[in-house]
Write an enzyme that holds these catalytic residues in place. Structure first.
Site: not given
Ligand code: G3H
Ligand code: ZN
Length: 345
Positions: A82-83
């Site tokens: 993620d990211h």
């Molecule tokens: O990449 C992770 C998400 O976009 C999570 O976002 O913490 O607002 O649920 P959130």
């Molecule tokens: Zn995110």
């Protein structure tokens, strides 16, 4: 099952018009909660690990925990980065065994973002691993702290001053075709009005923008910052009412035409929905409740266990909302026992 490739679960979701939840994991309790929820809901699931979580756990440990959990359950589990904000993070994760990657080049000029995303795709595709890319930028609520009312309690969307900035950051439909064609990315984290890190689900999504983007590409669209997004049409009506109340108190708060909720977005073809904050908060709340009830407890499992259970319930609720519950048909005897191994208390 062994880990599933990201493309497989998203293709299926897109065809059957449901969304797959991608839940951030920061440790073993998270991974257990996510995979057990998926098993109990007969749902596919994506366990996602951010670079921050990798730093906390160690890359090898993170992969080992998720792989082991995937082997225990009988539903498909994807291990997603993620990211990932650098080329190296993506390549390291690819080599370590992730079955889905993300490059977040949203801070870069468009051409730079395209260049790095394409370079990662070139490495990932020969190994059968898909790459998610970000177009537009999904901000964090912390970026707007100075603009939020001092007593803001997340019971209504952030004021219009902030929304105008969020709108400026949204993905531009005109850039979608060029971006997808030139990068070869497999799914698109398109900024459509959500905000990362919201403590309650009161933010609408720009459904009109999602529709525009979907017209320009057939690849799965990913929603980030989803903890803060209004879930259902019914919830949308409640938030609208709350907006009227705060407007009467002089706060400029609006839900524009063409904006809606998660339910609407799934109908428009949203295929992957990222949740981090809501799960993390459930863990903390579950643990706090247990410790408040028994402040003299010495066995940490009596505190983390209820935290893990609270996460699992939150995740199951999302799977039902996303329509992924019941999508995996598993023969009852293939279901693995939920009991842990026998041993000392
Ligand atoms: O990449 C992770 C998400 O976009 C999570 O976002 O913490 O607002 O649920 P959130
Ligand atoms: Zn995110």
């Amino acid at each position: 099952m062994s880990l599933e490739i990201g493309t497989v679960v998203l293709k299926e979701a897109l065809e059957k018009k449901y969304a797959v939840g991608a839940f951030n994991a920061n440790g073993a309790e998270y991974v257990q909660a996510i995979t057990q929820a998926a098993e109990e809901e007969d749902s596919p699931v994506i366990v996602q690990i951010s670079p921050g979580a990798t730093k906390y756990l160690g890359l090898e440990m993170a992969v080992a925990i998720v792989k082991t959990a995937a082997n225990i359950v009988s539903v498909p589990v994807v291990l997603h980065l993620d990211h990932g904000v650098t080329y190296e993070q993506n390549i390291d994760s690819l080599k370590a065994g992730f079955t889905s990657l993300m490059y977040d080049g949203s801070e870069l000029p468009l051409d730079e973002n395209i260049k790095v995303t394409a370079a990662i795709v070139k490495e990932a595709h020969p190994r059968g691993v898909p790459v998610e890319a970000e177009l537009g930028r999904i901000p964090r609520i912390e970026e707007f702290k100075g603009k939020l009312p001092l007593d803001y309690d997340y019971s209504y969307p952030p004021p219009w001053d902030i929304q105008k900035e969020v709108i400026k950051l949204m993905a531009k439909p005109d850039e979608v075709e060029k971006f997808v064609n030139e990068t070869g990315c497999d799914s698109l984290a398109a900024a459509i009005g959500s905000i990362h890190g919201m403590e309650n689900d009161v933010q609408p999504l720009c459904i009109e923008r999602l529709r525009e983007i979907r017209k320009r590409t057939g690849i799965p669209i990913v929603c980030h910052g989803s903890s803060g997004v209004i879930r259902t049409r019914k919830d949308l009506e409640i938030v609208k009412q709350r907006v009227e109340e705060v407007r009467a108190k002089g706060i400029d708060c609006r839900i524009p035409e063409g904006w809606g909720c998660m339910e609407d977005a799934i109908k428009e073809g949203l295929a992957k929905i990222n949740i981090a904050t809501a799960v993390s908060m459930s863990f903390l709340e579950g643990m706090k409740k247990a410790w408040d009830a028994n402040p003299k407890e010495k066995d940490s499992r009596k505190i983390t266990g209820p935290g893990r259970d609270a996460m699992k319930e939150t995740i199951k609720g999302y799977m039902q909302l996303f329509g992924s519950s019941g999508q995996i048909v598993v023969a009852p005897k293939a279901k693995k026992s939920k009991e842990g191994p026998e041993g000392p208390e």
